[in-house]
Design an enzyme around this catalytic site. Structure first.
Site, short mmCIF file in Angstrom:
data_model
loop_
_atom_site.label_atom_id
_atom_site.label_comp_id
_atom_site.label_asym_id
_atom_site.label_seq_id
_atom_site.Cartn_x
_atom_site.Cartn_y
_atom_site.Cartn_z
N GLY A 151 -2.49 0.45 -9.45
CA GLY A 151 -3.40 -0.48 -8.78
C GLY A 151 -4.10 0.23 -7.65
CB CYS A 152 -7.10 0.79 -6.58
SG CYS A 152 -8.20 1.58 -5.38
N GLY A 176 0.83 -1.21 0.00
CA GLY A 176 0.00 0.00 0.00
C GLY A 176 0.86 1.25 0.00
CG HIS A 207 -5.06 6.24 -7.04
ND1 HIS A 207 -5.13 5.21 -7.95
CD2 HIS A 207 -5.73 5.81 -5.94
CE1 HIS A 207 -5.81 4.20 -7.41
NE2 HIS A 207 -6.18 4.54 -6.19
CD GLU A 208 -4.82 7.71 -2.43
OE1 GLU A 208 -5.85 7.53 -1.74
OE2 GLU A 208 -4.25 6.80 -3.04
CG HIS A 257 -9.78 6.67 -3.91
ND1 HIS A 257 -10.66 5.65 -4.17
CD2 HIS A 257 -8.54 6.12 -3.97
CE1 HIS A 257 -9.97 4.53 -4.39
NE2 HIS A 257 -8.69 4.79 -4.29
ZN ZN Z 1 -7.22 3.50 -4.69
#
Ligand code: ZN
Length: 174
Positions: free
Chosen positions: A104-105, A47, A147-148, A151
């Site tokens: 990826g996530c 992560g 990416h964040e 979200h």
């Molecule tokens: Zn993510």
């Protein structure tokens, strides 16, 4: 065992997260959310970052992995920047240049993809003490910022990825 990270299909990942009122940042509730996010992220071997909706909390907060971005980590960023907690982040500048990056996530386990990201991004946010700061980045950190922030607006990388494939293990999930 129940997954500590909310997975794709849960509506919280598609909601627009709410700003944290600045006066609430020192509150036990918000501090506990941040601690919980850091604990969940820390337990993920691969992560790199985690957003609050990924633990089911629709607030505009994300945290970076100290393991990945800390002074001893592969990205070696923290020696000059102590910020790992981003509250009410906004991307204030983006490079014109885009680059295809693998991504990826943690909320899309087992999938990986290629997505076009700005090569540089600058974020304005508040830290866990409620102090404003601005951080510019390139590479993996700039990718994580984008990416964040996605979200927090209910967007997953698979929405914009050019290619998505199944994997058994990946690195640097967000
Ligand atoms: Zn993510």
């Amino acid at each position: 065992m129940e997954d500590p990270v909310v997975q794709v299909g849960d509506p919280v990942l598609r909601a627009t997260a709410a700003d944290v009122p600045l006066a609430d940042i020192p509150s036990e509730r918000v501090q506990e959310i941040i601690r919980h996010m850091e604990t969940v992220l820390d337990a993920e071997q691969d992560g790199a970052a985690l957003a609050a909706p990924q633990i089911g909390v629709p607030l505009r907060i994300f945290v970076l992995s100290r393991r990945v971005f800390g002074p001893e980590g592969p990205e070696k960023l923290a020696s000059k920047d102590p910020h790992f907690v981003f509250i009410n982040p906004t991307i204030t500048r983006r490079s014109k240049r885009l680059e295809r990056m693998d991504e990826g996530c943690l909320s899309v386990r087992g999938r990986y993809g290629t997505i076009r990201r700005h090569t540089r991004a600058t974020v304005h946010a508040y830290n866990e003490h409620g102090q404003p700061f601005t951080r510019g980045a390139s590479g993996l950190l700039a990718q994580a910022f984008q990416h964040e922030c996605d979200h927090l607006d209910g967007t997953l990388f698979t929405d914009a990825a050019e290619k998505v494939w199944d994997v058994e293990t990946t690195k640097h999930k967000r």
